[in-house]
Design an enzyme around this catalytic site. Sequence first.
Site, mmCIF file in Angstrom:
data_model
loop_
_atom_site.group_PDB
_atom_site.id
_atom_site.type_symbol
_atom_site.label_atom_id
_atom_site.label_comp_id
_atom_site.label_asym_id
_atom_site.label_seq_id
_atom_site.Cartn_x
_atom_site.Cartn_y
_atom_site.Cartn_z
ATOM 1 N N LEU A 74 0.875 -1.256 0.018
ATOM 2 C CA LEU A 74 -0.175 -0.062 -0.002
ATOM 3 C C LEU A 74 0.815 1.405 -0.073
ATOM 4 O O LEU A 74 1.861 1.233 0.810
ATOM 5 C CB LEU A 74 -0.855 0.249 1.310
ATOM 6 C CG LEU A 74 -1.488 -1.188 1.612
ATOM 7 C CD1 LEU A 74 -2.265 -1.100 3.038
ATOM 8 C CD2 LEU A 74 -2.502 -1.492 0.385
ATOM 9 N N CYS A 108 8.609 4.267 4.715
ATOM 10 C CA CYS A 108 8.750 2.846 4.009
ATOM 11 C C CYS A 108 10.307 2.771 3.251
ATOM 12 O O CYS A 108 11.374 2.120 4.085
ATOM 13 C CB CYS A 108 7.671 2.545 3.013
ATOM 14 S SG CYS A 108 6.154 2.522 3.780
ATOM 15 N N PHE A 159 7.461 5.801 -11.683
ATOM 16 C CA PHE A 159 8.820 6.223 -10.585
ATOM 17 C C PHE A 159 9.837 6.724 -11.263
ATOM 18 O O PHE A 159 10.906 6.239 -11.046
ATOM 19 C CB PHE A 159 9.030 4.755 -9.814
ATOM 20 C CG PHE A 159 7.967 5.025 -8.617
ATOM 21 C CD1 PHE A 159 6.856 4.394 -8.658
ATOM 22 C CD2 PHE A 159 8.619 5.176 -7.335
ATOM 23 C CE1 PHE A 159 6.137 4.543 -7.672
ATOM 24 C CE2 PHE A 159 7.808 5.097 -6.116
ATOM 25 C CZ PHE A 159 6.327 4.759 -6.364
ATOM 26 N N GLY A 180 11.342 10.128 0.425
ATOM 27 C CA GLY A 180 11.132 10.263 2.011
ATOM 28 C C GLY A 180 10.174 8.993 2.549
ATOM 29 O O GLY A 180 9.612 8.118 1.557
ATOM 30 N N ALA A 216 11.609 12.806 -11.513
ATOM 31 C CA ALA A 216 12.967 13.526 -10.787
ATOM 32 C C ALA A 216 12.601 14.305 -9.868
ATOM 33 O O ALA A 216 11.324 15.036 -9.890
ATOM 34 C CB ALA A 216 13.768 14.021 -11.733
HETATM 35 C C1 UGA Z 1 6.002 2.793 -0.863
HETATM 36 C C2 UGA Z 1 5.699 1.890 -2.088
HETATM 37 O O1 UGA Z 1 5.372 2.731 -2.924
HETATM 38 C C3 UGA Z 1 4.596 1.155 -1.420
HETATM 39 O O2 UGA Z 1 4.186 0.043 -2.434
HETATM 40 C C4 UGA Z 1 5.030 0.139 -0.306
HETATM 41 O O3 UGA Z 1 3.840 -0.781 0.185
HETATM 42 C C5 UGA Z 1 5.258 1.148 0.729
HETATM 43 O O4 UGA Z 1 6.275 2.081 0.261
HETATM 44 C C6 UGA Z 1 5.448 0.484 1.966
HETATM 45 O O5 UGA Z 1 6.601 -0.237 2.012
HETATM 46 O O6 UGA Z 1 4.534 0.480 2.853
HETATM 47 P P1 UGA Z 1 4.924 5.173 0.155
HETATM 48 O O7 UGA Z 1 6.134 5.361 0.897
HETATM 49 O O8 UGA Z 1 3.533 5.438 0.763
HETATM 50 O O9 UGA Z 1 4.770 3.771 -0.703
HETATM 51 O O10 UGA Z 1 5.025 6.315 -0.975
HETATM 52 P P2 UGA Z 1 5.569 6.297 -2.566
HETATM 53 O O11 UGA Z 1 4.423 6.889 -3.244
HETATM 54 O O12 UGA Z 1 6.009 4.894 -3.092
HETATM 55 O O13 UGA Z 1 6.701 7.544 -2.600
HETATM 56 C C7 UGA Z 1 7.663 7.347 -1.812
HETATM 57 C C8 UGA Z 1 8.665 8.566 -2.192
HETATM 58 O O14 UGA Z 1 9.059 8.502 -3.357
HETATM 59 C C9 UGA Z 1 8.139 9.868 -1.820
HETATM 60 O O15 UGA Z 1 8.773 10.636 -1.086
HETATM 61 C C10 UGA Z 1 7.931 10.409 -3.322
HETATM 62 O O16 UGA Z 1 7.899 11.805 -3.382
HETATM 63 C C11 UGA Z 1 9.065 9.737 -3.963
HETATM 64 N N1 UGA Z 1 8.948 9.691 -5.337
HETATM 65 C C12 UGA Z 1 8.045 8.605 -6.048
HETATM 66 C C13 UGA Z 1 9.777 9.961 -6.275
HETATM 67 O O17 UGA Z 1 10.727 11.263 -5.872
HETATM 68 N N2 UGA Z 1 9.703 10.069 -7.585
HETATM 69 C C14 UGA Z 1 8.976 9.032 -8.248
HETATM 70 O O18 UGA Z 1 8.728 8.970 -9.295
HETATM 71 C C15 UGA Z 1 7.895 8.354 -7.334
#
Ligand code: UGA
Length: 444
Positions: free
Chosen positions: A150, A257, A246, A254, A249
């Site tokens: 999630l 997770c 993903f 952060g 840039a």
């Molecule tokens: C992440 C995973 O996406 C989930 O699949 C997983 O279940 C979860 O960790 C977990 O282990 O519980 P989450 O941390 O809620 O979920 O958020 P994301 O949407 O994945 O974003 C994580 C970070 O990556 C954010 O800071 C976001 O700004 C950054 N990000 C994401 C980028 O800098 N670039 C991108 O293209 C995508």
Amino acid sequence: MKRPAIGIFGAGWVGVVTGACFAELGHEVVVRDIVSERIEALQAGRIPFHEPGLAELLERNRERMSFTLDAADLAPTGLMFVCVGTPPTYSGDADLSAVWNVVEQLPEQEERSLLVMKSTVPVGTGEKVRESLDSRGLAHVGYVSNPEFLAEGSAVKDFMRPDRVVVGAFAGADGETVAALYEPLEAPIVRTDVASAEMIKLAANAFLMTRISFINEIANVCEATGADVVKVAEGIGLDHRLGPHFLRAGIGWGGSCFPKDGVALKQLASNSGYHFQLLNAVIEVNELQKRRVIGKLEKHLGKLRGKTIALLGLAFKPNTDDLREAPSLVLASRLLAEGAEVRAWDPVADARHLLQGVTFCESALEAVTGADAAVIVTEWDELRSLASAEARDAMASPVLVDGRNLLDPEEARAAGFTYEGIGRAASPLAALPETEEREPQLEQ
Ligand code: UGA
């Protein structure tokens, strides 16, 4: 067909989302936590965190859900999900004390029951829990690894429409039982052994982090060479072998997770005698990426001492109030250390207890008023209209560092801002360092 009752250990974000979604699928759900304020809030219909769609789900399934402090209340449920936190310890290993507490507090049950691990745990945890259950005469409690995927802000959708469900079991029949719970979702179900299920979770997150650090490094090279990373990502992502996700840039990841799971996997590998070189680099790139904003600000403002900087968005990503490992915290601390004044705004996240010396504002406009520069830290929708005449005129100097490439650079420049995105040099010439003009030398 009557759907089996489900017990959930842990009324955190994963536990409440999982419980509410199972209730929506028709299960009776009992959620247990050890924090009384949390249970009282949930009993009163209040959710102690921000997650879109969750309030409606809880409201709709009130009848089917109960919240308790007493582990014994889970006894009538044959399926007990573990959704407790596994934060990092000082060594970077996952702290499994909450998991072990659950194992110790399992209610007495005569019939066969299942302990289903949703929390993210190191590979090998299931094996250890199995041994512990067996040594306590609890061979009739089956163990299944069913990691959660999630993402905050879209958790309800991620549960209800998953890309896949992973079920790792020691006994085939236990895997069947858990897999059957997800059948209404019509998603692919990956049946595997317990260790592989545990690894799938860690590897999936590490791969997502790798993609972000990769595109961030490409962005940094784009800045040095005059390419535009947004176009580059589009061109990469259309290759069906790579896909578009993903590849945004920005100033790095952060959250609760990625930082924790990245270090946990690195630590797990090194504890097993393997130096995970690529993952180390992925984590380091992310650390450096947050700090590059300082360089961008200095490029326009010179030394930051005494300058006022507005930080727009504090949550680690939009649609959540989560500040855990948010790049905003590192940025704010670095700016304060440079002697800058920091004004901050976020529509949901409250960082007052985390950031001392920062002025918190009620609106983005209030935050940018009088600022020498503004930084978009989190891509909240509210910031899409930031490049307005009103904001420009309110600023002491209209320097805008767009840490999430949220705005259109042309529009922002046309509105009178000095705009800097991430990996978006306007032209190859703009990427070249300024050189001093030299007096022509006369030949002797
Ligand atoms: C992440 C995973 O996406 C989930 O699949 C997983 O279940 C979860 O960790 C977990 O282990 O519980 P989450 O941390 O809620 O979920 O958020 P994301 O949407 O994945 O974003 C994580 C970070 O990556 C954010 O800071 C976001 O700004 C950054 N990000 C994401 C980028 O800098 N670039 C991108 O293209 C995508």
